[in-house]
Design an enzyme around this catalytic site. Sequence first.
Site, PDB file in Angstrom:
ATOM      1  N   HIS A  51       0.817  -1.227   0.000  1.00 15.51           N
ATOM      2  CA  HIS A  51       0.000   0.000   0.000  1.00 15.51           C
ATOM      3  C   HIS A  51       0.850   1.276   0.000  1.00 15.51           C
ATOM      4  CE1 HIS A  51      -3.189  -2.777   1.019  1.00 15.51           C
ATOM      5  NE2 HIS A  51      -2.522  -3.177   2.082  1.00 15.51           N
ATOM      6  N   SER A  74       1.543  -0.164  -5.430  1.00 20.92           N
ATOM      7  CA  SER A  74       0.677  -0.505  -4.310  1.00 20.92           C
ATOM      8  C   SER A  74       0.227  -1.959  -4.456  1.00 20.92           C
ATOM      9  CB  SER A  74      -0.544   0.413  -4.276  1.00 20.92           C
ATOM     10  OG  SER A  74      -1.238   0.212  -3.060  1.00 20.92           O
ATOM     11  N   SER A  79      -5.770   1.676  -2.319  1.00 18.10           N
ATOM     12  CA  SER A  79      -5.112   2.060  -1.061  1.00 18.10           C
ATOM     13  C   SER A  79      -4.094   3.178  -1.177  1.00 18.10           C
ATOM     14  CB  SER A  79      -4.443   0.830  -0.443  1.00 18.10           C
ATOM     15  OG  SER A  79      -3.408   0.369  -1.284  1.00 18.10           O
ATOM     16  N   ASP A 128       3.250  -7.527   0.028  1.00 15.65           N
ATOM     17  CA  ASP A 128       2.139  -7.476   0.986  1.00 15.65           C
ATOM     18  C   ASP A 128       0.951  -8.184   0.335  1.00 15.65           C
ATOM     19  OD1 ASP A 128       0.125  -6.916   2.757  1.00 15.65           O
ATOM     20  OD2 ASP A 128       0.489  -4.759   2.865  1.00 15.65           O
ATOM     21  N   GLU A 220       4.636  -9.162   4.243  1.00  9.79           N
ATOM     22  CA  GLU A 220       4.011  -8.353   5.282  1.00  9.79           C
ATOM     23  C   GLU A 220       2.817  -9.019   5.976  1.00  9.79           C
ATOM     24  OE1 GLU A 220       4.792  -5.397   6.440  1.00  9.79           O
ATOM     25  OE2 GLU A 220       2.980  -4.373   7.076  1.00  9.79           O
ATOM     26  N   ASN A 245       5.087 -11.081   8.915  1.00  9.53           N
ATOM     27  CA  ASN A 245       3.799 -11.053   9.616  1.00  9.53           C
ATOM     28  C   ASN A 245       3.895 -11.679  10.997  1.00  9.53           C
ATOM     29  OD1 ASN A 245       0.777 -10.659   9.595  1.00  9.53           O
ATOM     30  ND2 ASN A 245       0.887 -12.861   9.978  1.00  9.53           N
ATOM     31  N   LYS A 250       4.706  -7.525  14.760  1.00  8.89           N
ATOM     32  CA  LYS A 250       3.877  -7.227  13.583  1.00  8.89           C
ATOM     33  C   LYS A 250       2.460  -7.718  13.855  1.00  8.89           C
ATOM     34  CE  LYS A 250       1.958  -7.040   9.479  1.00  8.89           C
ATOM     35  NZ  LYS A 250       0.575  -7.481   9.231  1.00  8.89           N
ATOM     36  N   ASP A 254       0.090  -4.654  14.578  1.00  9.61           N
ATOM     37  CA  ASP A 254      -0.562  -4.130  13.360  1.00  9.61           C
ATOM     38  C   ASP A 254      -1.935  -4.782  13.173  1.00  9.61           C
ATOM     39  OD1 ASP A 254      -1.284  -4.527  10.528  1.00  9.61           O
ATOM     40  OD2 ASP A 254       0.677  -3.823   9.942  1.00  9.61           O
ATOM     41  N   ASN A 255      -1.957  -6.133  13.175  1.00  9.21           N
ATOM     42  CA  ASN A 255      -3.205  -6.825  12.858  1.00  9.21           C
ATOM     43  C   ASN A 255      -4.283  -6.566  13.925  1.00  9.21           C
ATOM     44  OD1 ASN A 255      -1.086  -7.813  11.318  1.00  9.21           O
ATOM     45  ND2 ASN A 255      -1.897  -9.875  11.159  1.00  9.21           N
ATOM     46  N   CYS A 259      -5.890  -2.542  13.229  1.00  5.35           N
ATOM     47  CA  CYS A 259      -7.293  -2.661  12.790  1.00  5.35           C
ATOM     48  C   CYS A 259      -8.239  -2.079  13.830  1.00  5.35           C
ATOM     49  CB  CYS A 259      -7.629  -4.124  12.485  1.00  5.35           C
ATOM     50  SG  CYS A 259      -6.745  -4.744  11.042  1.00  5.35           S
ATOM     51  N   HIS A 365      -7.275  -9.455   3.464  1.00  4.30           N
ATOM     52  CA  HIS A 365      -6.429  -8.931   2.388  1.00  4.30           C
ATOM     53  C   HIS A 365      -7.091  -8.852   1.013  1.00  4.30           C
ATOM     54  CE1 HIS A 365      -2.680  -7.449   0.859  1.00  4.30           C
ATOM     55  NE2 HIS A 365      -2.908  -8.168  -0.218  1.00  4.30           N
ATOM     56  N   HIS A 418      -3.656   1.912   8.810  1.00  5.29           N
ATOM     57  CA  HIS A 418      -3.286   2.041  10.223  1.00  5.29           C
ATOM     58  C   HIS A 418      -2.451   3.301  10.439  1.00  5.29           C
ATOM     59  CE1 HIS A 418      -4.539  -2.036  10.224  1.00  5.29           C
ATOM     60  NE2 HIS A 418      -3.377  -2.643  10.307  1.00  5.29           N
ATOM     61  N   SER A 426       5.719  -2.686  12.233  1.00 10.08           N
ATOM     62  CA  SER A 426       5.705  -3.595  11.078  1.00 10.08           C
ATOM     63  C   SER A 426       6.886  -3.301  10.153  1.00 10.08           C
ATOM     64  CB  SER A 426       4.416  -3.406  10.273  1.00 10.08           C
ATOM     65  OG  SER A 426       3.302  -3.452  11.104  1.00 10.08           O
ATOM     66  N   GLN A 430      10.270  -5.041   8.528  1.00  7.04           N
ATOM     67  CA  GLN A 430      10.550  -5.144   7.086  1.00  7.04           C
ATOM     68  C   GLN A 430      12.005  -4.764   6.788  1.00  7.04           C
ATOM     69  OE1 GLN A 430       9.185  -6.404   4.568  1.00  7.04           O
ATOM     70  NE2 GLN A 430       6.980  -6.464   4.863  1.00  7.04           N
TER      71      GLN A 430
HETATM   72  P1  NAD Z   1      -5.818 -15.054  11.518  1.00 11.83           P
HETATM   73  O1  NAD Z   1      -5.472 -16.344  10.934  1.00 11.83           O
HETATM   74  O2  NAD Z   1      -5.238 -14.647  12.840  1.00 11.83           O
HETATM   75  O3  NAD Z   1      -7.402 -14.874  11.651  1.00 11.83           O
HETATM   76  C1  NAD Z   1      -8.321 -15.319  10.725  1.00 11.83           C
HETATM   77  C2  NAD Z   1      -9.399 -16.062  11.502  1.00 11.83           C
HETATM   78  O4  NAD Z   1     -10.475 -16.356  10.638  1.00 11.83           O
HETATM   79  C3  NAD Z   1      -8.900 -17.382  12.077  1.00 11.83           C
HETATM   80  O5  NAD Z   1      -9.060 -17.415  13.474  1.00 11.83           O
HETATM   81  C4  NAD Z   1      -9.743 -18.429  11.377  1.00 11.83           C
HETATM   82  O6  NAD Z   1     -10.040 -19.542  12.214  1.00 11.83           O
HETATM   83  C5  NAD Z   1     -10.974 -17.626  11.015  1.00 11.83           C
HETATM   84  N1  NAD Z   1     -11.754 -18.194   9.907  1.00 11.83           N
HETATM   85  C6  NAD Z   1     -11.324 -18.820   8.776  1.00 11.83           C
HETATM   86  N2  NAD Z   1     -12.362 -19.199   8.010  1.00 11.83           N
HETATM   87  C7  NAD Z   1     -13.478 -18.798   8.661  1.00 11.83           C
HETATM   88  C8  NAD Z   1     -14.869 -18.884   8.374  1.00 11.83           C
HETATM   89  N3  NAD Z   1     -15.317 -19.512   7.277  1.00 11.83           N
HETATM   90  N4  NAD Z   1     -15.729 -18.333   9.255  1.00 11.83           N
HETATM   91  C9  NAD Z   1     -15.297 -17.722  10.390  1.00 11.83           C
HETATM   92  N5  NAD Z   1     -14.001 -17.626  10.716  1.00 11.83           N
HETATM   93  C10 NAD Z   1     -13.101 -18.140   9.866  1.00 11.83           C
HETATM   94  O7  NAD Z   1      -5.431 -13.952  10.423  1.00 11.83           O
HETATM   95  P2  NAD Z   1      -5.289 -12.379  10.679  1.00 11.83           P
HETATM   96  O8  NAD Z   1      -3.864 -12.068  10.961  1.00 11.83           O
HETATM   97  O9  NAD Z   1      -6.345 -11.961  11.592  1.00 11.83           O
HETATM   98  O10 NAD Z   1      -5.561 -11.836   9.186  1.00 11.83           O
HETATM   99  C11 NAD Z   1      -6.830 -11.927   8.605  1.00 11.83           C
HETATM  100  C12 NAD Z   1      -6.814 -11.253   7.232  1.00 11.83           C
HETATM  101  O11 NAD Z   1      -6.558  -9.856   7.392  1.00 11.83           O
HETATM  102  C13 NAD Z   1      -5.713 -11.730   6.301  1.00 11.83           C
HETATM  103  O12 NAD Z   1      -6.171 -11.700   4.983  1.00 11.83           O
HETATM  104  C14 NAD Z   1      -4.609 -10.702   6.489  1.00 11.83           C
HETATM  105  O13 NAD Z   1      -3.717 -10.701   5.416  1.00 11.83           O
HETATM  106  C15 NAD Z   1      -5.438  -9.454   6.597  1.00 11.83           C
HETATM  107  N6  NAD Z   1      -4.850  -8.286   7.274  1.00 11.83           N
HETATM  108  C16 NAD Z   1      -5.374  -7.078   6.935  1.00 11.83           C
HETATM  109  C17 NAD Z   1      -4.889  -5.941   7.537  1.00 11.83           C
HETATM  110  C18 NAD Z   1      -5.441  -4.615   7.148  1.00 11.83           C
HETATM  111  O14 NAD Z   1      -4.835  -3.585   7.468  1.00 11.83           O
HETATM  112  N7  NAD Z   1      -6.561  -4.552   6.483  1.00 11.83           N
HETATM  113  C19 NAD Z   1      -3.889  -6.011   8.517  1.00 11.83           C
HETATM  114  C20 NAD Z   1      -3.407  -7.269   8.862  1.00 11.83           C
HETATM  115  C21 NAD Z   1      -3.900  -8.404   8.249  1.00 11.83           C
HETATM  116  N1  ADE Z   2      -1.535  -1.710   6.157  1.00  5.51           N
HETATM  117  C1  ADE Z   2      -2.410  -1.243   7.042  1.00  5.51           C
HETATM  118  N2  ADE Z   2      -2.257   0.078   7.230  1.00  5.51           N
HETATM  119  C2  ADE Z   2      -1.242   0.470   6.432  1.00  5.51           C
HETATM  120  C3  ADE Z   2      -0.621   1.719   6.198  1.00  5.51           C
HETATM  121  N3  ADE Z   2      -1.005   2.831   6.829  1.00  5.51           N
HETATM  122  N4  ADE Z   2       0.380   1.742   5.312  1.00  5.51           N
HETATM  123  C4  ADE Z   2       0.769   0.608   4.686  1.00  5.51           C
HETATM  124  N5  ADE Z   2       0.234  -0.588   4.881  1.00  5.51           N
HETATM  125  C5  ADE Z   2      -0.772  -0.664   5.754  1.00  5.51           C
END
Ligand code: NAD
Ligand code: ADE
Length: 497
Positions: A51, A74, A79, A128, A220, A245, A250, A254-255, A259, A365, A418, A426, A430
């Site tokens: 991103h 990106s 994003s 990422d 990532e 990750n 991280k 971050d996660n 979030c 993701h 974030h 994070s 990296q």
């Molecule tokens: P994680 O493995 O810790 O959590 C995912 C959870 O979903 C698990 O506990 C799993 O059991 C559950 N799950 C799987 N299938 C399911 C279903 N059918 N119904 C209900 N629950 C189900 O993973 P995470 O680290 O929490 O990451 C989740 C996603 O978020 C990934 O795609 C990751 O890449 C992404 N992510 C996004 C951001 C962001 O900024 N948007 C940041 C970090 C991670």
């Molecule tokens: N993933 C989640 N937040 C982000 C940010 N601010 N920059 C880059 N990657 C990210």
Amino acid sequence: MKYKVKDIKLADLGRKLIETEEPEMPGLMQTRTKYGPKKPLKGARIMGSLHMTVETAILIETLKELGADVRWASCNIFSTNDAAAAAIAKTGTPVFAWKGETVEEYWWCTKEAMTWPDGKGPDLIVDDGGDATLLIHKGLEAERRLAAVKESKVVKESKGIDSLKCPKDLKDFKDFKDIMGLGDLSAEETALYFTIFTTLKKSPHWFSEAAARVKGVSEETTTGVHRLYQLEAKGELLFPAVNVNDSVTKSKFDNIYGCRESLVDGIKRATDVMLAGKNAFVCGYGDVGKGCAESLRENHCRVRVSEVDPICALQACMAGFDVGTVEDALRWANLFVTTTGNVDIITAEHMAKMRDRTIVCNIGHFDDEIQVARLMSWPGVKRTNIKPQVDKFTFPDGHSIYLLAEGRLVNLGCATGHPGFVMSNSFTNQCLAQMKLWKERASAKPQVVRLPKELDEEVARLHLAACGAKLTKLTKRQADYIGVNVNGPFKPDYYRY
Ligand code: NAD
Ligand code: ADE
């Protein structure tokens, strides 16, 4: 092309945003001070697919300070912060990213960021979600298949392509798809393979040369890491990989905490909805789900979650959340958030049965947690665009749902991701991962590794002063008693934070 951004005139704004955010990223700033003078990444060509935000701009400038030659795209079509992208492009670092790319443009940008002016590829990748890694792996697979087809007399005769001098003489993309045996492709896959096709047409050995050159990738996110372990298990991983990750600093920051701040930011910027009093359903209670559920509760929603994993489900119960299924919540929830990193979590059938004016969004993701393509082609459904990244879908029975960011990451599509402080954790990982890959480039094997715990603890240490924290120091007697070194690591590898 030197760069492609929305508007280079946004560079001054981008620079001001970067300068404002730098003090919030102490890990990256101290990485510059500590390692910058030695230029440990000197000579390394680093391509990033992550991103293109203000925080990423600070990562890019840190990698440059460490000596790297950087190009960036990106990893998501929505994003990019256009001002940050312009500021980086203005410094002469090639950036190929803007908010609102098409999927075709997205893969073009990824390939451009991967191609240096001499036509060759990167030494290292910051990925990422794994798309840059995927492009090289799928590209090499295609290159090999085309070579095999050319060799194969049987195929030549049966398909009548004996005059074909693969792949330069491929007439069009259809030709390529036929030879590759690619059946029905999604729009995303079509765009990926089209990029591979145009690359091979111009330069038939591009992917094998690029794959041979890449010394490693640092990944990532959870979904990208899953892809890497799958490649490793199949024996197909082409180069060494660092799983960033699963550094504690991280995924457990971050996660969860990232979030916890950016989910609600995205929902509010998109909809201005009052969250208090609403019923919110969070699909998945892993790291991201934990942060999301907590933030919705903090905003005075009633929160339910779903899980497939009994441990995570029990954790949710212990945190005071109801655990149920999506199906049971369709007539209850005003808001659904998917966080699973899995596919088909919210189906078109689900959306057809939701309450009127339900908000549906995803923070995992990729965009396949919600069945967006099926929603769009649902018989009689009407799409009304409210504003960029906010669409209303009205079903034939008259009820509507609001879909945010077309089912892609809501926190980056509808807000700015974030905050810097958590991204500093994070991105310090990296930088450490990139330095490790470059230092060990002569001997590292194509396998997935994590950073050592000493470095994980170091990343945390770099962020303590900013929080006004003062660490207690172990005495030698205490350290011996619990069986650790006075200076750490303080936990065994199997410890779960
Ligand atoms: P994680 O493995 O810790 O959590 C995912 C959870 O979903 C698990 O506990 C799993 O059991 C559950 N799950 C799987 N299938 C399911 C279903 N059918 N119904 C209900 N629950 C189900 O993973 P995470 O680290 O929490 O990451 C989740 C996603 O978020 C990934 O795609 C990751 O890449 C992404 N992510 C996004 C951001 C962001 O900024 N948007 C940041 C970090 C991670
Ligand atoms: N993933 C989640 N937040 C982000 C940010 N601010 N920059 C880059 N990657 C990210």
